[in-house]
Design a protein around this motif. Structure first.
Motif, PDB file in Angstrom:
ATOM      1  N   ILE A  83      54.455 -10.888 -50.492  1.00  0.00           N
ATOM      2  CA  ILE A  83      55.818 -10.393 -50.777  1.00  0.00           C
ATOM      3  C   ILE A  83      56.047  -9.513 -51.862  1.00  0.00           C
ATOM      4  N   ASP A  84      55.345  -9.239 -52.647  1.00  0.00           N
ATOM      5  CA  ASP A  84      55.368  -8.199 -53.627  1.00  0.00           C
ATOM      6  C   ASP A  84      55.142  -6.889 -52.993  1.00  0.00           C
ATOM      7  N   ARG A  87      57.765  -5.788 -50.580  1.00  0.00           N
ATOM      8  CA  ARG A  87      59.360  -5.580 -50.931  1.00  0.00           C
ATOM      9  C   ARG A  87      59.257  -4.720 -52.245  1.00  0.00           C
ATOM     10  N   CYS A  88      58.221  -4.840 -53.180  1.00  0.00           N
ATOM     11  CA  CYS A  88      58.176  -4.221 -54.308  1.00  0.00           C
ATOM     12  C   CYS A  88      57.410  -3.192 -54.800  1.00  0.00           C
ATOM     13  N   PRO A 110      51.538 -12.744 -39.062  1.00  0.00           N
ATOM     14  CA  PRO A 110      52.470 -12.764 -40.036  1.00  0.00           C
ATOM     15  C   PRO A 110      53.356 -11.473 -40.154  1.00  0.00           C
ATOM     16  N   ARG A 112      55.144 -10.567 -42.375  1.00  0.00           N
ATOM     17  CA  ARG A 112      55.169 -10.092 -43.956  1.00  0.00           C
ATOM     18  C   ARG A 112      53.897  -9.210 -44.116  1.00  0.00           C
ATOM     19  N   THR A 372      59.109 -19.818 -40.166  1.00  0.00           N
ATOM     20  CA  THR A 372      59.504 -18.251 -40.097  1.00  0.00           C
ATOM     21  C   THR A 372      58.355 -17.390 -40.382  1.00  0.00           C
ATOM     22  N   ILE A 373      57.167 -17.764 -40.378  1.00  0.00           N
ATOM     23  CA  ILE A 373      56.190 -16.897 -40.631  1.00  0.00           C
ATOM     24  C   ILE A 373      56.024 -15.701 -39.794  1.00  0.00           C
ATOM     25  N   SER A 376      59.913 -14.012 -39.269  1.00  0.00           N
ATOM     26  CA  SER A 376      60.794 -13.442 -40.393  1.00  0.00           C
ATOM     27  C   SER A 376      61.089 -12.054 -39.981  1.00  0.00           C
ATOM     28  N   ARG A 377      62.338 -11.699 -40.648  1.00  0.00           N
ATOM     29  CA  ARG A 377      62.919 -10.108 -40.172  1.00  0.00           C
ATOM     30  C   ARG A 377      61.999  -9.129 -41.101  1.00  0.00           C
ATOM     31  N   VAL A 379      61.497  -5.927 -42.912  1.00  0.00           N
ATOM     32  CA  VAL A 379      62.676  -5.018 -43.736  1.00  0.00           C
ATOM     33  C   VAL A 379      61.818  -3.702 -43.642  1.00  0.00           C
TER      34      VAL A 379
ATOM     35  N   GLU B 265      57.537 -16.123 -49.547  1.00  0.00           N
ATOM     36  CA  GLU B 265      56.620 -15.842 -48.381  1.00  0.00           C
ATOM     37  C   GLU B 265      55.559 -17.043 -48.240  1.00  0.00           C
ATOM     38  N   CYS B 268      55.972 -20.653 -47.262  1.00  0.00           N
ATOM     39  CA  CYS B 268      56.062 -20.936 -45.806  1.00  0.00           C
ATOM     40  C   CYS B 268      54.758 -21.176 -45.218  1.00  0.00           C
ATOM     41  N   HIS B 269      53.613 -20.572 -45.890  1.00  0.00           N
ATOM     42  CA  HIS B 269      52.420 -20.856 -45.366  1.00  0.00           C
ATOM     43  C   HIS B 269      51.771 -22.138 -45.673  1.00  0.00           C
ATOM     44  N   PRO B 291      64.688  -7.409 -53.932  1.00  0.00           N
ATOM     45  CA  PRO B 291      64.453  -6.937 -52.548  1.00  0.00           C
ATOM     46  C   PRO B 291      64.131  -8.083 -51.578  1.00  0.00           C
ATOM     47  N   THR B 292      63.790  -9.294 -52.103  1.00  0.00           N
ATOM     48  CA  THR B 292      63.346 -10.308 -51.328  1.00  0.00           C
ATOM     49  C   THR B 292      64.201 -11.285 -50.818  1.00  0.00           C
ATOM     50  N   ARG B 295      64.461 -12.680 -47.377  1.00  0.00           N
ATOM     51  CA  ARG B 295      63.295 -13.570 -47.150  1.00  0.00           C
ATOM     52  C   ARG B 295      63.784 -14.755 -47.838  1.00  0.00           C
ATOM     53  N   GLU B 298      65.888 -16.923 -45.514  1.00  0.00           N
ATOM     54  CA  GLU B 298      65.339 -17.605 -44.400  1.00  0.00           C
ATOM     55  C   GLU B 298      64.748 -18.837 -44.634  1.00  0.00           C
ATOM     56  N   SER B 302      65.096 -22.718 -43.310  1.00  0.00           N
ATOM     57  CA  SER B 302      63.766 -23.549 -43.144  1.00  0.00           C
ATOM     58  C   SER B 302      63.946 -24.782 -43.641  1.00  0.00           C
TER      59      SER B 302
END
Lengths: 381, 397, 134, 134
Positions: A83-84, A87-88, A110, A112, A372-373, A376-377, A379, B265, B268-269, B291-292, B295, B298, B302
């Motif tokens: 996630i980092d 997005r970061c 996935p 992500r 949603t793995i 998931s949208r 970005v 994230e 979810c796993h 920024p997340t 997510r 979502e 869930s």
């Protein structure tokens, strides 16, 4: 109670690892050699490894291999949460071209993972997917693909063989990187392959006993409703992996912690006598003295312990604690431990699930629909 | 035992409500020019190339929360929070620095100053020629003696401030003051910034005061529903993951519950698959400026679909859909998002306190929260059990 | 009459404050007398110098910095700019007294009142005192 | 209030003693008690109170030059002595206020009011203003 009645996919995967070894090494070496052109590899100074769920643990566990084979002044190897990265992460122009972002995902599916690769690309970094499916989203999003080539297995979930494959492939990739950058001797990949083979083979003799003792322990621990998994450094990756397998196959909640913080925090959980406590440590680990103290502190409140180690030291285990002795990695190759030291924990998880007759991943239905793995949208950076 | 007529009389609740009142004094102590000049002389400030923060338990969360401030305003090459056992037992010299004097700054937190592992961190840093600095409440402690410099917190005393929320806030304010000092001396910050920061810290903490009553009520009602839960998930991304970690730790300490802290994230796993979801208290920290955020939304949906009871801590009047308890905390002023973690633990701390009360649980599995008397039967504090101070000092170089 | 004026300075900035002082004089209505300008800060100074060329003022800050380097080893530990600023400020002046004749400040054509900021950016005050003496 | 303009014909880097001329102006003002304000209206010269000895004055000018050398790479693009002169002016100051008692300036026996020329030779103006005590 017959063990054979409780045979299950995760357990079978564990037992299949020695047989998988040769095929996997062949696949991985092939993948490593064809992944990234030599002239690109030579320019890499920084590697960011990422993955979701247990693949993140794999990212973390292979860092010592990169340090051993490919570290010189000015290089950097780092595991980052997916996630980092997605997005970061920020990279400036100057550093991006010398940076390789590696995303680990056996399925490559996935959202992500693809997002992380696309973001890295956006900043001008090189990208590589470590996957068993080059046609996946990850495979298509990455500049390069390390195809791990893991042979099919009848019941492949939860992906224990994939974890082994990711670790083996990345460690071999580290050796290859060291070779092409002139940091490690030529034929390091071959030498490492040989050590992986030997280490895995040493497990094959030990597996039947391990399987037996974990089945027995699972009967004792069958009614527990919570577990703590403890480990430091790359043993923390192993502890996390074991916890993830427990959750996946049984839905039981597990906390993961390092020795020190466990003594400060998780120690205070209620029901100590019914909280299974799995500790992973290594004979050459610098944390041995702290492991012993932690065991002492845990036993004082009646915590049942499973200690997974290759050490011969006296840990002063009480009668309610168990020891699972595992083979040592070859001398000089201690960093190999994470490719196999999760096996007893995974066996325990598999039997815990089987004895309690719990469906893997809670058996579909809402569990599959709500996740949603993959959906998931993504970005854009 | 729990007093129905005065549900707010518990140590966590009392501490939360005391924070707006203590902040002015704490800021004055932390931003004391005299102390800052003593711990960080100009020359030393310029030697620092990297910063490593460590601490045990919630001290590590406090450190992690303030990493963005040090990273953004102090002109250092890198700043990371690292757990102490990794620092002392697994990081080699080359992992830490290249041997320049006074670098990295190794900033460790130990309120009591006797935590063995923090002492170990300071000794190792010292031996490497780095700059060991301890944030502590005890100037006479082993840690204060082992460090090159000790930053003394002098947090205003309060009865029953255990487990410490006030010291947690104080430690974060201390790091902010250090960031202001480094930034000013190194020419990143303007001469008036330290004063603006100290005022903004005071203002932000005080901005909670008018909302605490309603936040507390909401948490009390939620605690009535959640009082029997023994499993909790705390989900947050970016810097907020430290608040999630802190929450998880408080739940262990005062409710004895099993808790996990994760990101939107990875949850979810893995922990998504935890069974009996309807009894897993699931807490999200959801902030639109992160920024997340998409997510997180979502993942919230869930969890609701799975039937998990969900609490969302946010500073937005955003709609998270049905089946979600939302608690709205005060917004940070423009350009000051780093203030948020100073206080966004308040709702979960209140919740933990009330669950402990309503579920008749004990603090640290041993103490009755009202009298602070220790259950004589409890094994947790029996002599020779705890190893936090006695742990053997050992490190690799 | 005493006026207090506020300016926002830049880092190491040196704005001319001649206009502000002239405005004070006009407001006071004094025809003959004196005007005293004073800076109540110790890391800033008031210089009377040529202010037409901005680069000339940069020369001035450069030369001051060369003579009084912003060292890390000052005994004053507030910040390096603060410490060296004190020394610079004491070498220059914090006040100026100008005669007032026929309602005008007595200044040469190339002279200006320049506020020398040795720290900054900051919000700064300066004082203007104008007295009549016929 | 009494005011008068003095003319000074300077030489390059000259240290011109104004003490006698100023004493004359004070006497001419007829003021017995008050303030004498001396200012010069240029931005490449300075006003100093210093030792009246010739060698001492030369040393001072040499050290001013050593601190702010007349170098060729100033940012201000005029002559080097003009660019350097602006800086020296800012350092030395352009004005002096002295006390008048019993119709005379209070000055030490070795002190002199000196016009320091940083450029020149040029015709220069000095304004002497004398304010009486009210």
């Amino acid at each position: 109670m017959h063990k054979s009645n409780y045979s299950n996919p995760l357990q079978k995967q564990c037992l299949s690892l020695p047989d998988l070894c040769d095929d996997q090494i062949r696949g991985s070496v092939d993948g490593v050699m064809n992944a990234i052109p030599v002239e690109v590899m030579q320019k890499i100074r920084k590697i960011i490894l990422t993955g979701c769920g247990d693949s993140y643990m794999a990212a973390h566990a292979v860092i010592p291999a990169f340090k051993k084979y490919a570290r010189i002044f000015g290089t950097e190897f780092e595991a980052m949460r997916c996630i980092d990265v997605s997005r970061c992460l920020y990279l400036d122009d100057q550093n991006a071209s010398a940076t390789l972002v590696v995303a680990i995902s056996a399925s490559g599916a996935p959202a992500r993972i693809s997002e992380a690769l696309l973001r890295a690309k956006h900043f001008g970094a090189h990208t590589m997917a470590v996957t068993n499916n080059p046609e996946s989203g990850a495979g298509k999003s990455a500049e390069y693909v390390l195809f791990v080539g893991t042979p099919d297995f009848p019941d492949p979930n939860p992906g224990l063989r994939n974890y082994y494959a990711s670790l083996v492939s990345l460690m071999l990739f580290a050796a290859r990187l060291g070779e092409v950058k002139g940091i490690s001797p030529l034929r390091s990949v071959n030498a490492l392959s040989q050590q992986i083979r030997e280490y895995t083979r040493s497990f094959s003799a030990a597996l039947p006993d391990m399987d037996e003792s974990m089945f027995r322990l699972a009967q004792h621990w069958q009614c527990f409703d919570g577990f703590d998994m403890l480990g430091d450094d790359t043993d923390h990756s192993t502890a996390s992996f074991i916890a993830a397998k427990f959750v996946e196959v049984s839905g039981v909640m597990c906390a993961v912690c390092d020795m020190e913080n466990w003594c400060h925090v998780e120690f205070f959980k209620s029901n100590p006598t019914e909280t299974g406590t799995v500790i992973v440590c290594r004979s050459r680990g610098a944390d041995l003295s702290r492991v012993k103290e932690t065991i002492h502190q845990a036993q004082c409140i009646g915590r049942p312990i499973l200690l997974i180690t290759d050490s011969d030291e006296d840990f002063a285990l009480s009668t309610s604690s168990s020891l699972c002795k595992i083979p040592s990695p070859p001398p000089g190759f201690e960093f190999l431990a994470p490719i196999l030291n999760y096996v007893p924990g995974a066996l325990l998880a598999s039997y815990y699930s089987a004895l309690n007759e719990i469906a893997y991943f809670r058996g579909g239905g809402v569990w599959a629909e709500a996740n949603t793995i993959r959906t998931s949208r993504i970005v854009n950076a | 035992m729990f007093d129905q007529n005065n549900p707010k009389d518990n140590p966590l609740c009392n501490q939360v409500f005391s924070l707006p009142g203590m902040i002015e004094e704490q800021v004055r102590i932390c931003f004391s020019q005299e102390q800052l000049e003593n711990i960080l002389p100009i020359q030393d400030c310029f030697d620092i190339r990297k910063i490593i923060l460590t601490g045990c338990g919630d001290s590590l969360a406090a450190a992690g929360n303030m990493v963005p401030v040090l990273t953004e305003f102090c002109d250092v090459m890198s700043c990371r929070a690292i757990d102490p056992i990794t620092f002392t037992r697994f990081m080699e010299k080359t992992d830490i620095g290249i041997g320049e004097p006074n670098s990295p700054l190794v900033l460790s937190i130990s309120a009591g100053g006797e935590t063995a592992r923090v002492l170990e961190v300071l000794k190792k840093a010292s031996e490497l020629g780095a700059f060991p600095l301890v944030i502590t409440g005890n100037p006479e402690s082993s840690c204060a003696n082992a460090a090159k410099k000790a930053f003394i917190m002098k947090t205003p005393k309060m009865q029953n401030d255990f487990p410490g929320l006030r010291s947690y806030l104080a430690n974060m304010v201390g790091i902010v003051a250090i960031a202001a000092r480094l930034g000013l001396v190194r020419g990143v910050l303007e001469p008036e910034t330290p004063e603006m920061w100290s005022q903004s810290v005071i203002d932000y903490v005080k901005s909670y005061a008018p909302h605490l009553e309603s936040i507390s009520d909401a948490m009390f009602h939620l605690a009535e529903k959640w009082k029997s839960f023994t499993r909790f998930d705390f989900i947050a991304d970016c810097v907020s993951s430290n608040s999630a970690l802190f929450a998880q730790e408080k739940f262990y300490e005062v409710t004895g519950s099993l808790g996990c802290a994760g990101d939107s994230e990875d949850f979810c796993h893995i922990n998504y698959f935890v069974r009996d979801p309807e009894t897993v208290g699931t807490v999200f920290f959801a902030y639109r400026d992160q920024p997340t955020y998409s997510r997180i939304k979502e993942t919230i949906r869930s969890c609701v679909t799975l039937g998990r009871p969900v609490l969302v801590i946010t500073d937005e009047e955003d709609d998270f859909g049905d089946g979600v308890t939302r608690v709205v905390i005060p917004k940070t002023p423009e350009g000051y998002t780093w203030l948020r973690p100073l206080m966004d633990f308040c709702p979960v701390a209140l919740l933990a306190g009330y669950i402990s009360e309503l579920g008749e649980r004990r603090y640290f599995h041993s103490f009755f929260p009202h009298t602070y008397e220790r259950d004589p039967e409890s094994l947790f504090f029996a002599p020779g059990t705890l190893t936090l101070k006695e742990s053997k000092i050992e490190y690799i170089l | 009459m005493i006026y207090r004026k506020t300016i926002r300075t830049q880092f190491k900035g040196c704005p001319s404050i001649t206009k502000e002082v002239m405005d004070c004089l006009a407001e006071s209505g004094v025809q003959n007398g004196y005007c005293c300008v004073m800076i109540p800060d110790s890391t800033a100074a008031l210089a009377i110098t040529s202010f037409w060329d901005k680069r000339g003022l940069e020369d001035l800050t450069d030369e001051l910095a060369r003579n009084i380097p912003t060292r890390v080893s000052y005994r004053n530990q507030t910040s390096p700019y603060d410490a060296s600023g004190h020394v610079k400020a004491s070498l220059l002046s914090s006040s100026a007294m100008l005669p007032v004749k026929d309602g005008e400040l007595v200044l040469g054509s190339s002279q200006g009142l320049v506020y020398m900021e040795f720290d900054g950016p900051r919000t700064r005050d300066f004082l203007v005192m104008i007295n009549s003496a016929e | 209030m009494y005011t008068n303009k003095l003319s000074v014909h300077t030489v390059y880097m000259g240290m011109h003693d104004l003490t006698e001329s100023i004493l004359r102006e004070v006497k001419a003002s007829g003021i017995q008690s008050g303030i004498c304000h001396i200012s010069m209206l240029h931005s490449t010269a300075g006003l100093l109170i210093c030792d009246k000895d010739e060698n001492a004055k030369t040393d001072i000018m040499c050290d001013i030059e050593r601190a702010i050398p007349t170098r060729v790479d100033f940012k201000h693009r005029e002559t080097a002595s003009d660019a350097g002169g602006h800086i020296k002016t800012a350092l030395t100051g352009s004005q002096i206020s002295l006390i008048i008692d019993h119709g005379s300036l209070i000055l030490g026996p070795d002190q002199a009011v000196v016009f320091a020329e940083f450029d020149g030779p040029r015709p220069r103006n000095v304004i002497v203003t004398v304010y009486a005590d009210s």
